[in-house]
Design an enzyme around this catalytic site. Structure first.
Site, mmCIF file in Angstrom:
data_model
loop_
_atom_site.group_PDB
_atom_site.id
_atom_site.type_symbol
_atom_site.label_atom_id
_atom_site.label_comp_id
_atom_site.label_asym_id
_atom_site.label_seq_id
_atom_site.Cartn_x
_atom_site.Cartn_y
_atom_site.Cartn_z
ATOM 1 N N CYS A 42 -13.046 0.814 16.973
ATOM 2 C CA CYS A 42 -13.437 -0.247 16.005
ATOM 3 C C CYS A 42 -12.657 -1.283 15.778
ATOM 4 O O CYS A 42 -11.735 -1.363 15.104
ATOM 5 C CB CYS A 42 -14.113 0.292 14.551
ATOM 6 S SG CYS A 42 -15.171 -0.647 13.737
ATOM 7 N N CYS B 249 -16.342 -6.844 20.354
ATOM 8 C CA CYS B 249 -16.848 -5.554 19.685
ATOM 9 C C CYS B 249 -17.247 -4.405 20.727
ATOM 10 O O CYS B 249 -17.853 -4.693 21.694
ATOM 11 C CB CYS B 249 -18.159 -5.989 18.809
ATOM 12 S SG CYS B 249 -18.909 -4.548 18.109
#
Length: 259
Positions: free
Chosen positions: A80, A198
């Site tokens: 993440c 991302c």
């Protein structure tokens, strides 16, 4: 005889992409290199990409690192990017050191790669001092990513925040749209383009197309993570279909600790 490596990933509970793109990259590598890989995950609770949920989730990463070290993984990835970057400038170094220390204390030491640190290192490996990027986050979190990269000496000359608040909706974003979005960025002076800042927003299938369209190296957080994982294992960082960073030109580049 080829060796099999265990790849561990610390994954947000709503992330459904990192466990597909990292295996896809490393399994494609298996067609040209002898090493084999198995994949193992531990999950941190997070459904919406907000500063509050990201902070709470990051606190859970210690438990995940210990769980994965119980499996004696050979490398551990923190999947993440924005969770790390929202914790403060340079935080990827703190996270990587802390999580590695936990694997050592658990008797199964493993190098730790964060997707945030991997993106920084991947861009520096490409000698990309100026970049343009696409992120799925709301504008304030995208600006956090921009500030983080600029603190690391990488100028973000243009960016697009897609402003998708739900993490499963991020995963559902069609990667075929990304080259067209990237084409509308002001990338003329960029040394590289980040197609997905991302690891939840899929982009692997669009990397090669975007490179051809834009005429410069194109990376994603997942591609950079795979590159750094391979180098942390002291393996050649090469995989077909994953863009210039994994083309073989940077197969033997040093890890941050050896740079």
């Amino acid at each position: 005889m080829s060796r099999t490596y265990r790849v561990g990933q610390i994954v947000p509970s709503s992330n459904v992409t990192m466990e597909t793109e990292i295996p896809a990259i490393l399994q494609a590598r298996q067609h040209i290199e002898p090493e084999r890989f198995t994949f193992h995950s531990s999950r941190m609770r997070m459904t919406h990409v907000t500063p509050e949920q990201l902070k709470s989730m990051d606190a859970d990463s210690d438990r995940c690192a210990v769980e994965l070290s119980d499996a004696h993984v050979d490398v551990l990835g923190y999947a993440c990017l924005v969770a790390i970057m929202s914790m403060g400038l340079g935080y990827h170094r703190i996270s990587e050191e802390r999580l590695h220390a936990l694997t050592v204390d658990n008797g199964a030491p493993a190098p730790v790669v964060t997707s945030a640190g991997a993106l920084v290192h991947g861009l520096k490996t490409l000698r990309a001092s100026k970049v343009a990027l696409i992120a799925p986050y709301m504008l304030p979190l995208t600006q956090t990513v921009v500030a983080y990269l600029e603190h690391e000496g990488i100028e973000v000359i243009d960016y697009r925040a897609l402003e998708i608040p739900d993490n499963l909706d991020v995963a559902a974003h069609d990667p075929k749209r990304l080259p067209g979005i990237a084409r509308r960025l002001d990338y003329a002076q960029a040394d590289a383009v980040v197609l997905s800042a991302c690891v939840q927003m899929p982009s692997l299938g669009a990397i090669d197309e975007a490179e051809q369209l834009l005429g410069r190296p194109v990376v994603s957080s997942a591609v950079c993570t795979a590159h750094q994982m391979l180098r942390s294992l002291d393996l050649a960082a090469v995989a077909p279909g994953a863009g210039h960073l994994l083309s073989g030109v940077y197969a033997e580049s040093p890890t941050p600790s050896k740079a």
